[in-house]
Design a protein around this motif. Structure first.
Motif, short mmCIF file in Angstrom:
data_model
loop_
_atom_site.label_atom_id
_atom_site.label_comp_id
_atom_site.label_asym_id
_atom_site.label_seq_id
_atom_site.Cartn_x
_atom_site.Cartn_y
_atom_site.Cartn_z
N HIS A 156 4.29 2.55 -2.57
CA HIS A 156 3.22 3.49 -2.19
C HIS A 156 1.90 2.78 -1.93
CE1 HIS A 156 2.54 3.31 -6.57
NE2 HIS A 156 1.28 3.67 -6.30
N ILE A 157 1.64 1.67 -2.59
CA ILE A 157 0.42 0.91 -2.33
C ILE A 157 0.57 0.14 -1.01
CG2 ILE A 157 -1.03 -1.00 -3.12
CD1 ILE A 157 -0.52 -0.02 -5.98
N LEU A 158 1.75 -0.41 -0.79
CA LEU A 158 1.99 -1.13 0.46
C LEU A 158 1.90 -0.20 1.67
CD1 LEU A 158 4.89 -3.49 -0.66
CD2 LEU A 158 2.55 -4.16 -0.09
N THR A 159 2.39 1.04 1.52
CA THR A 159 2.30 1.97 2.65
C THR A 159 0.84 2.29 2.98
OG1 THR A 159 2.61 3.88 1.19
CG2 THR A 159 4.56 3.05 2.33
N LYS A 160 0.02 2.39 1.96
CA LYS A 160 -1.42 2.61 2.22
C LYS A 160 -2.02 1.41 2.96
CE LYS A 160 -2.18 5.79 -1.57
NZ LYS A 160 -2.69 6.01 -2.90
N GLN A 161 -1.60 0.22 2.57
CA GLN A 161 -2.07 -0.99 3.26
C GLN A 161 -1.60 -0.99 4.72
OE1 GLN A 161 -3.92 -3.74 2.02
NE2 GLN A 161 -4.37 -2.37 0.31
N CYS A 162 -0.37 -0.56 4.94
CA CYS A 162 0.16 -0.50 6.31
C CYS A 162 -0.63 0.50 7.16
CB CYS A 162 1.64 -0.10 6.29
SG CYS A 162 2.71 -1.38 5.65
N LYS A 163 -1.03 1.60 6.56
CA LYS A 163 -1.83 2.61 7.26
C LYS A 163 -3.11 1.97 7.82
CE LYS A 163 -3.56 6.87 7.94
NZ LYS A 163 -3.18 7.71 8.99
N GLU A 164 -3.61 0.97 7.10
CA GLU A 164 -4.83 0.27 7.53
C GLU A 164 -4.51 -0.88 8.48
OE1 GLU A 164 -6.60 -0.77 3.77
OE2 GLU A 164 -6.75 1.33 3.18
N GLY A 165 -3.23 -1.03 8.85
CA GLY A 165 -2.85 -2.05 9.82
C GLY A 165 -2.52 -3.41 9.23
N ASN A 166 -2.26 -3.46 7.93
CA ASN A 166 -1.98 -4.73 7.25
C ASN A 166 -0.52 -5.14 7.54
OD1 ASN A 166 -1.30 -6.74 5.35
ND2 ASN A 166 -2.92 -6.03 3.99
N LEU A 199 8.57 3.23 11.82
CA LEU A 199 7.76 3.28 10.60
C LEU A 199 6.43 2.56 10.81
CD1 LEU A 199 7.76 4.09 7.58
CD2 LEU A 199 8.64 1.82 7.09
N TRP A 200 6.45 1.40 11.46
CA TRP A 200 5.23 0.64 11.70
C TRP A 200 4.26 1.43 12.58
CZ3 TRP A 200 1.96 -2.59 10.02
CH2 TRP A 200 1.03 -3.21 10.85
N ARG A 201 4.81 2.15 13.55
CA ARG A 201 3.97 2.91 14.49
C ARG A 201 3.50 4.26 13.92
NH1 ARG A 201 7.58 1.93 19.88
NH2 ARG A 201 6.90 -0.20 20.26
N GLN A 202 4.07 4.66 12.80
CA GLN A 202 3.79 5.97 12.23
C GLN A 202 2.32 6.12 11.86
OE1 GLN A 202 6.77 7.55 10.05
NE2 GLN A 202 5.63 9.18 9.10
N THR A 203 1.77 7.26 12.21
CA THR A 203 0.35 7.49 11.94
C THR A 203 0.12 8.07 10.53
OG1 THR A 203 0.53 9.64 13.01
CG2 THR A 203 -0.29 7.82 14.35
N GLU A 204 1.09 8.79 10.01
CA GLU A 204 0.94 9.37 8.66
C GLU A 204 1.58 8.48 7.59
OE1 GLU A 204 2.62 11.62 10.97
OE2 GLU A 204 0.69 12.33 11.68
N PHE A 205 1.45 7.18 7.76
CA PHE A 205 2.10 6.22 6.88
C PHE A 205 1.80 6.48 5.40
CE2 PHE A 205 3.94 1.96 8.07
CZ PHE A 205 4.61 1.80 6.88
N ALA A 206 0.55 6.66 5.07
CA ALA A 206 0.15 6.78 3.67
C ALA A 206 0.62 8.09 3.06
CB ALA A 206 -1.37 6.67 3.55
N GLU A 207 1.06 9.05 3.87
CA GLU A 207 1.50 10.34 3.37
C GLU A 207 2.94 10.30 2.84
OE1 GLU A 207 -0.28 13.49 5.03
OE2 GLU A 207 -1.98 12.16 5.27
N ILE A 208 3.67 9.24 3.10
CA ILE A 208 5.05 9.13 2.63
C ILE A 208 5.01 8.85 1.13
CG2 ILE A 208 7.21 7.84 2.82
CD1 ILE A 208 6.36 7.14 5.71
N GLN A 209 5.55 9.78 0.35
CA GLN A 209 5.50 9.65 -1.10
C GLN A 209 6.60 8.75 -1.64
OE1 GLN A 209 3.03 10.93 -3.04
NE2 GLN A 209 2.09 11.50 -1.11
N HIS A 210 7.80 8.95 -1.16
CA HIS A 210 8.95 8.19 -1.63
C HIS A 210 9.55 7.44 -0.44
CE1 HIS A 210 8.74 10.33 -5.43
NE2 HIS A 210 8.59 11.44 -4.73
#
Length: 194
Positions: free
Chosen positions: A9-19, A59-70
């Motif tokens: 869940h922390i990594l997905t938030k980082q991905c949302k920021e383009g990391n 998944l990489w292109r997804q705009t709601e990346f940080a919204e994925i809970q599980h």
């Protein structure tokens, strides 16, 4: 703490920021398991790899990346849908034109099955919604995502015995509650087997 040690869940938030580093960690963490799952379902390693790569790219292109809970649950569900979609396309591509008749019978039969399928899916979703949130999650992970008891236990921080008890209780609930819908239940079982 390094990126490799961070939870999804922390990594997905980082991905949302383009990391990209965070995405690469997620990719390496999930790719092999997803590939094994797809390979077992498809019996074609190249196709399995293609579907998993497509999923990860999506998944990489997804705009709601940080919204994925599980994330693990999301990935398996998405992959299962991609596999089903592939099977449907493959089945449609093998219907010879000479087998298509001018009569309405195949069309009406197909429409009947579509109606029954929709009714059964609605019934199933209604009954599934009546389960407690934890039992519904465990059951969904087991039956829809085809995760093992150990995988579910690790993902939900429950014991393996608790997972087994939730699944057993959910199955008993469906069995008792759907007795009146024997035909629908049979169709539902066939849907999940094929």
């Amino acid at each position: 703490m390094t990126f490799k040690e961070l939870p999804d869940h922390i990594l997905t938030k980082q991905c949302k920021e383009g990391n990209e580093t965070a995405f690469n960690v997620l990719f390496r963490r999930h790719f092999d398991d997803l590939l094994q799952y797809a390979g077992r379902q498809l019996k074609d390693r190249e196709l399995a790899e293609e579907l998993v790569m497509d999923l990860m790219l999506k998944l990489w292109r997804q705009t709601e990346f940080a919204e994925i809970q599980h994330l693990n649950q999301y990935l398996y569900r998405s992959l299962k849908n991609a596999i089903i979609s592939h099977w449907r396309k493959k089945a449609l591509s093998f219907v010879p034109l000479e087998n298509m008749s001018a009569s309405n019978e195949p069309l009406s039969r197909s429409a009947d099955y579509a109606i029954i399928d929709a009714e059964v899916q609605t019934l199933y979703q209604d009954k599934l919604a009546e389960l407690s949130p934890q039992r519904r999650l465990v059951y969904t992970m087991s039956r829809e995502l085809e995760m093992s008891h150990a995988e579910i236990a690790a993902e939900t921080n429950l014991s393996v015995n608790t997972v087994k008890n939730h699944i057993k209780a959910a199955l008993n609930y469906f069995r008792e509650d759907l007795k009146a819908y024997t035909e629908a239940t049979l169709i539902l079982l066939l849907l999940f087997l094929f």
